[in-house]
Design a protein around this motif. Sequence first.
Motif, PDB file in Angstrom:
ATOM      1  N   GLU A  47       0.502  -0.823   0.086  1.00 56.26           N
ATOM      2  CA  GLU A  47       0.174  -0.007   0.328  1.00 56.26           C
ATOM      3  C   GLU A  47       1.025   1.216   0.004  1.00 56.26           C
ATOM      4  OE1 GLU A  47      -2.938   0.365   2.606  1.00 56.26           O
ATOM      5  OE2 GLU A  47      -4.174  -1.326   2.037  1.00 56.26           O
ATOM      6  N   ASN A  48       0.108   1.883  -0.965  1.00 56.17           N
ATOM      7  CA  ASN A  48       1.030   3.377  -0.779  1.00 56.17           C
ATOM      8  C   ASN A  48       0.660   4.226   0.487  1.00 56.17           C
ATOM      9  OD1 ASN A  48       2.016   5.720  -1.345  1.00 56.17           O
ATOM     10  ND2 ASN A  48       1.464   6.263  -3.193  1.00 56.17           N
ATOM     11  N   LYS A  94       4.976  -3.120  -8.785  1.00 50.87           N
ATOM     12  CA  LYS A  94       4.323  -2.293  -7.693  1.00 50.87           C
ATOM     13  C   LYS A  94       4.927  -0.899  -7.235  1.00 50.87           C
ATOM     14  CE  LYS A  94       4.914  -7.232  -5.275  1.00 50.87           C
ATOM     15  NZ  LYS A  94       3.280  -6.457  -4.949  1.00 50.87           N
ATOM     16  N   LYS A  98       2.979   1.803  -6.936  1.00 46.49           N
ATOM     17  CA  LYS A  98       2.872   2.921  -5.544  1.00 46.49           C
ATOM     18  C   LYS A  98       2.309   4.270  -6.467  1.00 46.49           C
ATOM     19  CE  LYS A  98       5.996  -0.405  -2.674  1.00 46.49           C
ATOM     20  NZ  LYS A  98       5.708   0.300  -0.929  1.00 46.49           N
ATOM     21  N   SER A 260      10.089   3.689  -4.097  1.00 47.16           N
ATOM     22  CA  SER A 260       9.199   2.818  -3.739  1.00 47.16           C
ATOM     23  C   SER A 260      10.837   2.089  -3.967  1.00 47.16           C
ATOM     24  CB  SER A 260       8.885   2.683  -5.419  1.00 47.16           C
ATOM     25  OG  SER A 260       8.115   3.583  -5.808  1.00 47.16           O
ATOM     26  N   GLU A 263      11.107   0.656   0.020  1.00 46.52           N
ATOM     27  CA  GLU A 263       9.791   0.387   0.260  1.00 46.52           C
ATOM     28  C   GLU A 263       9.962  -1.257   0.232  1.00 46.52           C
ATOM     29  OE1 GLU A 263       7.008   4.288   0.469  1.00 46.52           O
ATOM     30  OE2 GLU A 263       6.970   2.640  -0.983  1.00 46.52           O
TER      31      GLU A 263
END
Length: 284
Positions: A47-48, A94, A98, A260, A263
């Motif tokens: 989840e962003n 992904k 994001k 990103s 993360e």
Amino acid sequence: MKKGTKSAALALAAVMMTAVLTACGSKADTAGSNTVTDTTVGGSQAENTDADVTPENGGTLTFGTNAEFPPFEFVVASGVIDQYDGIDIAIAKKIAEKNGMTAAIENMEFPSLLVALENGQIDAAIAGMTITDERKEEADFSIPYYTATQVMIVKEDSDIASATDMADKKICVIEGYTGEVCVKDLGYQYVAFKKGTDAIMELVNGKCDVVVIDSATAQKYVGDNEGLKIVEDASAFESEEYAIAVKKGNTELLDKINKSIEELLDDGTVADLGAMYTEAVSVE
Ligand code: GLN
């Protein structure tokens, strides 16, 4: 999913530091986290939650790749993005998500990727691409997300036990890959193929003695073909770091990609993807 024991062999590492890279990679301080958990990655999207990332609603982030490099990118009937699947393709998806965008893939020959970045055909290149000084002249690289090394694939009964043993052998490489640069730097003659699978066929058919290619891809090929083995030589082939390339000066996109990747490394997603795709393509 079972524990990804093979991922350790792939030297999957969350390398957060950049290093000065020579043509054949560099001895980057081997980073730690080989820990792969049982987390299922396929189903859950990260989840962003970060408001700093500006969503470009509906925008498409076009990644160039060369889908001839399992387990990072390969073609299947129905993949993560269109017919493309693999660790890199999942990472690309992904990263786009994001940032509120949709990922698209443009498949092309590996040596065309940096040209395609330069002329705006693609926004980013994700292709198990090793950061090298030469490539840094042509493109900007993200933080690394994977550590690999070149290895030698030989027939099981081969007497090649180190890189110097290749001196009088027929060596196959893939055009434009760092493996070609390494063999060239070692001063050996070689034959370059456009695809890894073509080079492996030469080896299987006894027309070449050794294929020099990246470690994880080598494992895939050895798993898929009877009678082959991997020979490593850390003194000849230093570690390499894979990163995403963007057009020189595109700091806006690079910042988003870096954030990103950070993360995805921090929350274990990259490690999980590595384990998942390695297991999926391994024979046993
Ligand atoms: N890591 C190698 C390189 O950067 C091979 C990459 C690839 O074939 N996709 O040259």
